[in-house]
Design an enzyme around this catalytic site. Structure first.
Site, PDB file in Angstrom:
ATOM      1  N   THR A 140       0.818  -1.206   0.000  1.00  0.00           N
ATOM      2  CA  THR A 140       0.000   0.000   0.000  1.00  0.00           C
ATOM      3  C   THR A 140       0.853   1.258   0.000  1.00  0.00           C
ATOM      4  OG1 THR A 140      -1.573   1.271   1.359  1.00  0.00           O
ATOM      5  CG2 THR A 140      -0.092  -0.212   2.510  1.00  0.00           C
ATOM      6  N   GLU A 142       0.191   3.613   1.869  1.00  0.00           N
ATOM      7  CA  GLU A 142       0.134   4.129   3.239  1.00  0.00           C
ATOM      8  C   GLU A 142       1.444   3.956   3.995  1.00  0.00           C
ATOM      9  OE1 GLU A 142      -3.404   3.562   5.575  1.00  0.00           O
ATOM     10  OE2 GLU A 142      -4.552   2.963   3.808  1.00  0.00           O
ATOM     11  N   TYR A 166      -1.703  -0.728  11.014  1.00  0.00           N
ATOM     12  CA  TYR A 166      -1.864  -1.365   9.699  1.00  0.00           C
ATOM     13  C   TYR A 166      -0.702  -1.023   8.781  1.00  0.00           C
ATOM     14  CZ  TYR A 166      -3.167  -1.557   4.787  1.00  0.00           C
ATOM     15  OH  TYR A 166      -3.134  -1.753   3.426  1.00  0.00           O
TER      16      TYR A 166
END
Length: 345
Positions: A140, A142, A166
């Site tokens: 990801t 992120e 996460y």
């Protein structure tokens, strides 16, 4: 984009989840490849997502966990894949804040388990098979943290600065995968993709949540002021990018995958509500946007994600082909026509 026709065995983990199921369907429809799907079937996965291909002779499903040592070992030597594509992950930020344990277990220890056994399997292959083999880890954007408006988009050289349990667990797995290449010359690749949307996405995510709450005439929660920005990519474009990276990507590299669609959360909601106003009229001529409810922002909420996808374009020739305008219409129509999928999913 025309996908290749030569049959290849692909071991997919987490293939009953959102992106994984779309990838499997695309592969079975557009290639002659054989797919083995290993999925734990957690709350965000669904067997219903793959009903259309469950009887395909080139597809098989195994219910299991990537943390299961003996199962991973058995699959590798029985199925003998050319490619491994690891989608398996816990991925909801809010859940990682409330209960991070499973994120650490799956996203770190699960990936370590996959790498450990995949490396042993790789060493057993002959020279020609080794040249073809790839381990592709789906991650990801992120992991890079948050950007301000004036900052340049994330590149593959951007420093990691995860903001949640996460994204920290995904950052850890990225480092593990790339270390297997550097230490053992294991043919691994990492992709870091922006926000996906499309069919089969679990209703906890922003876009399906808006659509389903509109249908149920329930409040649409939005964190803070709704000004957070994300780069959105239609899931089919992401799946095509994965295919191109498997074929043309360079081992030991990272590839950022994005669609150059930076949008504010509040603008996403306005767009969906307007389309829903046209498609499904509310009683008393009310607007769906009236369902908006601003709620307290979540801890560590990243402000902006933005992807520079120049590297994947240069190395593979891939380009996103589906505009947000077309993609969001396809997505809304899919949820309107597949209510049985998200009802009691």
């Amino acid at each position: 984009m025309k996908l290749e026709k030569k049959p290849i065995k692909i071991f997919v983990t987490g293939g009953s989840g959102f992106i994984g199921s779309n990838f499997i369907i695309q592969q079975l429809l557009k290639t002659e490849n054989q797919i083995l799907n290993l999925d734990k079937l957690t709350y965000a996965s669904s067997i219903k997502s793959l009903r259309s291909i469950e009887n395909n002779t080139r597809y098989q499903f195994i219910h299991g966990d990537i943390c299961d040592n003996s199962l991973i070992k058995e699959i590798l030597y029985d199925f003998q894949p050319t490619y491994i594509v690891n989608f398996a992950a816990e991925s909801h930020v809010d859940n990682s804040i409330k209960a991070p344990d499973q994120f650490i277990a799956t996203n770190i220890f699960g990936v370590f388990n996959m790498l450990k056994h995949s490396k042993k399997y790789f060493t057993s292959l002959n020279k020609r098979e080794k040249e073809k083999f790839r381990f592709l880890h789906i991650s990801t954007d992120e992991v890079y943290g948050s950007l301000q408006l004036e900052e340049q988009s994330f590149t593959e050289k951007s420093p990691y600065c995860p903001s949640s349990p996460y994204s920290a667990s995904k950052a850890s797995s990225d480092h593990l995968v790339l270390s297997w290449f550097k230490t053992y010359n294991f043919p691994a690749i990492v992709t870091n993709c922006s926000n996906n949307y499309g069919p089969f996405q679990f209703p906890e995510k922003l876009i399906p949540l808006i659509i389903i709450n509109c249908l149920n005439e329930e409040k649409i929660p939005i964190y803070g002021d709704g000004m957070n920005i994300r780069d959105w990519i239609y899931v089919e474009d992401h799946c095509t990018a994965i295919h191109e990276i498997l074929i043309k990507g360079k081992i030991g590299r990272q590839y950022n995958v994005g669609s150059n669609n930076e949008l504010k959360n509040i603008d996403i909601i306005k767009t969906i509500c307007k389309i829903m106003d046209d498609k499904v009229k509310r009683k008393n001529n009310l607007n769906y946007f009236d369902l908006i409810e601003y709620v307290e922002d979540r801890p560590g909420h990243d402000f902006r994600y933005s992807i520079d996808n120049a590297k994947i374009k240069e190395h593979t020739g891939w380009n996103p082909s589906i505009s947000f305008e077309d993609g969001i219409l396809h997505t809304i129509d899919w949820y309107l026509n597949n209510k049985d999928w998200f009802t009691n999913n």
